[in-house]
Write a protein that holds these residues in place. Sequence first.
Motif, PDB file in Angstrom:
ATOM      1  N   ARG A 147       0.822  -1.199   0.000  1.00  6.47           N
ATOM      2  CA  ARG A 147       0.000   0.000   0.000  1.00  6.47           C
ATOM      3  C   ARG A 147       0.863   1.258   0.000  1.00  6.47           C
ATOM      4  NH1 ARG A 147      -5.513  -0.324   1.307  1.00  6.47           N
ATOM      5  NH2 ARG A 147      -6.222  -2.401   0.703  1.00  6.47           N
ATOM      6  N   PHE A 186       0.363   5.546   0.355  1.00 10.22           N
ATOM      7  CA  PHE A 186      -0.547   6.628   0.710  1.00 10.22           C
ATOM      8  C   PHE A 186       0.129   7.962   0.452  1.00 10.22           C
ATOM      9  CE2 PHE A 186      -1.545   3.027   3.460  1.00 10.22           C
ATOM     10  CZ  PHE A 186      -2.904   2.862   3.214  1.00 10.22           C
ATOM     11  N   THR A 236      -0.917  12.467   0.090  1.00  9.68           N
ATOM     12  CA  THR A 236      -1.911  13.527   0.105  1.00  9.68           C
ATOM     13  C   THR A 236      -1.708  14.433  -1.097  1.00  9.68           C
ATOM     14  OG1 THR A 236      -0.497  14.900   1.511  1.00  9.68           O
ATOM     15  CG2 THR A 236      -2.125  13.500   2.614  1.00  9.68           C
ATOM     16  N   LEU A 274      -6.710  12.443   0.461  1.00 10.79           N
ATOM     17  CA  LEU A 274      -5.812  11.324   0.744  1.00 10.79           C
ATOM     18  C   LEU A 274      -6.041  10.284  -0.335  1.00 10.79           C
ATOM     19  CD1 LEU A 274      -3.894   9.563   2.494  1.00 10.79           C
ATOM     20  CD2 LEU A 274      -5.935   8.845   3.781  1.00 10.79           C
ATOM     21  N   ALA A 326      -4.901   6.418  -1.892  1.00  7.11           N
ATOM     22  CA  ALA A 326      -4.277   5.115  -1.671  1.00  7.11           C
ATOM     23  C   ALA A 326      -4.050   4.448  -3.022  1.00  7.11           C
ATOM     24  CB  ALA A 326      -5.148   4.226  -0.796  1.00  7.11           C
ATOM     25  N   GLN A 352      -9.652   7.370  -3.277  1.00  7.39           N
ATOM     26  CA  GLN A 352      -9.318   8.758  -2.972  1.00  7.39           C
ATOM     27  C   GLN A 352     -10.445   9.316  -2.120  1.00  7.39           C
ATOM     28  OE1 GLN A 352      -7.886  11.476  -6.149  1.00  7.39           O
ATOM     29  NE2 GLN A 352      -9.564  12.846  -5.586  1.00  7.39           N
ATOM     30  N   THR A 402       1.893   6.134   8.815  1.00  9.81           N
ATOM     31  CA  THR A 402       1.072   4.941   8.986  1.00  9.81           C
ATOM     32  C   THR A 402       1.730   3.949   9.938  1.00  9.81           C
ATOM     33  OG1 THR A 402      -0.025   3.109   7.823  1.00  9.81           O
ATOM     34  CG2 THR A 402       2.099   3.813   6.959  1.00  9.81           C
ATOM     35  N   VAL A 442      -3.771   5.298   8.745  1.00  7.76           N
ATOM     36  CA  VAL A 442      -2.921   6.348   8.199  1.00  7.76           C
ATOM     37  C   VAL A 442      -3.444   7.680   8.711  1.00  7.76           C
ATOM     38  CG1 VAL A 442      -4.258   6.412   6.045  1.00  7.76           C
ATOM     39  CG2 VAL A 442      -1.953   7.357   6.098  1.00  7.76           C
ATOM     40  N   PHE A 500      -7.222   1.459   6.251  1.00  9.82           N
ATOM     41  CA  PHE A 500      -6.620   1.160   4.952  1.00  9.82           C
ATOM     42  C   PHE A 500      -7.657   1.037   3.827  1.00  9.82           C
ATOM     43  CE2 PHE A 500      -1.992  -0.449   5.319  1.00  9.82           C
ATOM     44  CZ  PHE A 500      -1.673   0.621   6.150  1.00  9.82           C
ATOM     45  N   GLY A 507      -9.969   3.439   3.527  1.00  7.33           N
ATOM     46  CA  GLY A 507     -10.413   4.803   3.296  1.00  7.33           C
ATOM     47  C   GLY A 507     -11.553   5.252   4.178  1.00  7.33           C
TER      48      GLY A 507
END
Length: 444
Positions: A79, A81, A83, A96, A98, A108, A132, A137, A151, A153
């Motif tokens: 994964r 992540f 921004t 954010l 992923a 998103q 994270t 996160v 994870f 969202g």
Amino acid sequence: MPCRSTLTAGPFAAALFLSTLVLTVPAAAENWPQWRGPNANSISSETGIATEWSRTKNVAWRLPLPGPAGSTPVIWNDRIFLTSSVGSEEGADLVLIAANTKGEQLWQVKVGSGNKNARSSEGNSASASPTTDGKHVWVFFGTGVLACYDFDGNEVWKFNVQDRYGKFAIQFGMTSTPVLEGDHLYLQLIHGEMRGDYTVAKVIKLDKKTGEEVWAVDRPSEAIVENKHSYASPFIYDDGRQRFLVTHGADCTVAYDLEDGRELWRLGGLNGRSKFNQNQYDPTLRFVASPSFAENVIIVPTAKKGPVVAIRPSEGMSGDIASSEGAIRWVHEKTPDVCCPLILGDLAYFCRKDGKVFCLNLESGEELYYERTHNSQHRATPVYADGHIYLCARDGHCTVLKAGPEFEIVAENELGETITASPAISDGTLYLRTYEALYAVRAN
């Protein structure tokens, strides 16, 4: 959190033993869970990282992004992540994102809105990096929004620190990245509120699971004008004997007890005439570069024509350590303005905003070289992997140096896209975040 940036006989012996198990035990990929990597020192233990690339050469994939940002991606297993703003306009949404390590966007989520751009698009409200722990996160934006997601969202909690701790008054936006340690999240909010003759800022400890306050303390200083604003980030110093939080900004560096938030010691005298700085007080000497650390040393940068100071932290230090001979290892007259120092073994490396690099002996502070790399603005903090130091300039030109006491350029690479985010490294891959896309670079 371990803070060693050098290998001792113990790790070397362990590495030798583990090498005999390669045929039966697959090597684990190293996560990059926060800005400046697994140990918050910009050092990766991975090998075989590419030193040459272009927009096509050694690029495993390129993932387009919805807008510019200076935040570094974080990686945990498969994964990723990061921004971003959505577009570059003022007031844009802040999100954010992923993705997976195949370069596929997974989701998103909109965390907030109200993006603000710094001068000439040097930065925006998506400048602080995520962090994270492998399950959740955490993200922080220049608008003051601080949030936790799982994870998938899903929002766990969210609030605006300005509502709880006071409105920001900072010229180029809040960019400080919170630090995660154990079950807690630590923030420094140094942004210019005045109370009498003192600048009052906040240092905060939160429960990472709920966002609830554990403690919050004032951080007074006598900084004035632009120096009341800090763009640096805190970190945890841990040498196995002592652990404390270090904050940086408003003309000083201050350490705090992790349990109750009491001030342990501070390093003043970083601006104006003092034993460290022979210049007059500079009202624009705001701190952007964060200190760096290794065992038994903290290197404190300042800005512009200010100095670099190496601290020798010891148990029982208290008060202003500027006058303590035992606490100060050395002082050097040059400093990086934006990029954080990098400590490797017995050497310390510094990349200045104009691309000039200098290397110091860590014990004595002796300058071993001072050379120019690419002549462009550098805002990304250098990272190290497998004998190489990676420097990325704002115009997308990345220089790879050989680590060591002699200056040697190994490779120079062009992406042609704006870079202000620091590189990240995980599972044999160098991740470069530009204003347009996230690149995964792998050696063939």
